[in-house]
Enzyme design. Sequence first.
Site, PDB file in Angstrom:
ATOM      1  N   HIS A  62      27.722  65.037 -77.052  1.00  0.00           N
ATOM      2  CA  HIS A  62      28.225  64.041 -76.102  1.00  0.00           C
ATOM      3  C   HIS A  62      28.323  62.689 -76.813  1.00  0.00           C
ATOM      4  CE1 HIS A  62      27.137  66.347 -72.155  1.00  0.00           C
ATOM      5  NE2 HIS A  62      28.390  66.548 -72.511  1.00  0.00           N
ATOM      6  N   ASP A  64      27.798  59.627 -76.166  1.00  0.00           N
ATOM      7  CA  ASP A  64      26.755  58.583 -76.133  1.00  0.00           C
ATOM      8  C   ASP A  64      25.627  58.847 -77.131  1.00  0.00           C
ATOM      9  OD1 ASP A  64      26.192  60.723 -74.331  1.00  0.00           O
ATOM     10  OD2 ASP A  64      24.681  59.532 -73.285  1.00  0.00           O
ATOM     11  N   HIS A  65      25.653  60.035 -77.763  1.00  0.00           N
ATOM     12  CA  HIS A  65      24.631  60.368 -78.760  1.00  0.00           C
ATOM     13  C   HIS A  65      25.227  60.482 -80.168  1.00  0.00           C
ATOM     14  CE1 HIS A  65      21.553  61.655 -75.709  1.00  0.00           C
ATOM     15  NE2 HIS A  65      22.654  61.566 -74.982  1.00  0.00           N
TER      16      HIS A  65
HETATM   17 ZN   LIG Z   1      23.198  61.349 -72.917  1.00  0.00          ZN
HETATM   18 ZN   LIG Z   2      24.500  64.642 -72.709  1.00  0.00          ZN
END
Ligand SMILES: [Zn+2]
Ligand SMILES: [Zn+2]
Length: 304
Positions: A62, A64-65
């Site tokens: 994902h 955001d990581h």
């Molecule tokens: Zn996350």
């Molecule tokens: Zn996630």
Amino acid sequence: MKIVLLGTSSAVPTLTRGLSSTALVREGDVFLFDCGEGTQLQLMRSSVKRSRIHSIFIGHLHGDHLYGIAGLISTLHLDAREAPLNVFGPEGLRAFLNASFRTSDLQFTFKLTVREFPRGYRGRVLDEEEYYVDALPLDHSIFCLGWRFQEKDKPGIFNLETAEKLRIPRGPLYGKLQHGEEITLDDGRVITPDMVLGEARTGKSVAYCLDTQFSERTIQLADKCTALIHETTFGPDSISLARERKHSTMEDAARVAREAGVENLIATHFSSRYDGRQVTQIADEARNVFEKITVGRDLLEVEI
Ligand SMILES: [Zn+2]
Ligand SMILES: [Zn+2]
């Protein structure tokens, strides 16, 4: 060891929270867990030296990581880094990195090793003399690995005075005892390691579990660890949302911490719907389940 939270927001950054990234610093070496956009800037604001990054662990893909990793590696290249760099993560990570670097025609000054793991993978991903790192699948909307950084136990400290009192000749016999072997002296006496060694020093451990809903596997991964870093995206007002998106509430994480018997829970990955005051309130309620919760905030350092 020291844990430095670089970003504690979930999904989107806020003015006070960056996207997911956490550094573990051990004897100068830096192990970076996740690398959301903005991680480079947070590193510069923190005490963590990017030149000392040993390995980067990406739990899932994902954005955001993940979206900070290409920029960070590009900067390491501009730093004229020479030390090799390891990157670990799920299948798809290499394609993402290759696409980024090919697009920019980036030729590295250092050796970059990307190790990918297929869906469902569990096992030891790094094994060094003094520590190792294990991976285990968590329970999120896409394949997501949790990590456990474990220091190996060290034998107790050799007591020279006792050894001399026991008239053990100096030299290789000391080494044997230090390595846990029993020895027989010329006069027939048997010396066992516990006669000259202090108490064994138990290695410390950190489990990193982002993102996941409550899961037995997380409890397994975090078993009796020194610090559990667990996502706590939601509060009690959003339980159904947490279930739907396969995230955890603060209380879910507290249950994992209690059942795994950890020493300390470090809460991070907060929804942008909560401000700092609300997160503190949510943590206060979850302390009914597990007392020792450290509420994460950007650039917080926790010594373990
Ligand atoms: Zn996350
Ligand atoms: Zn996630």
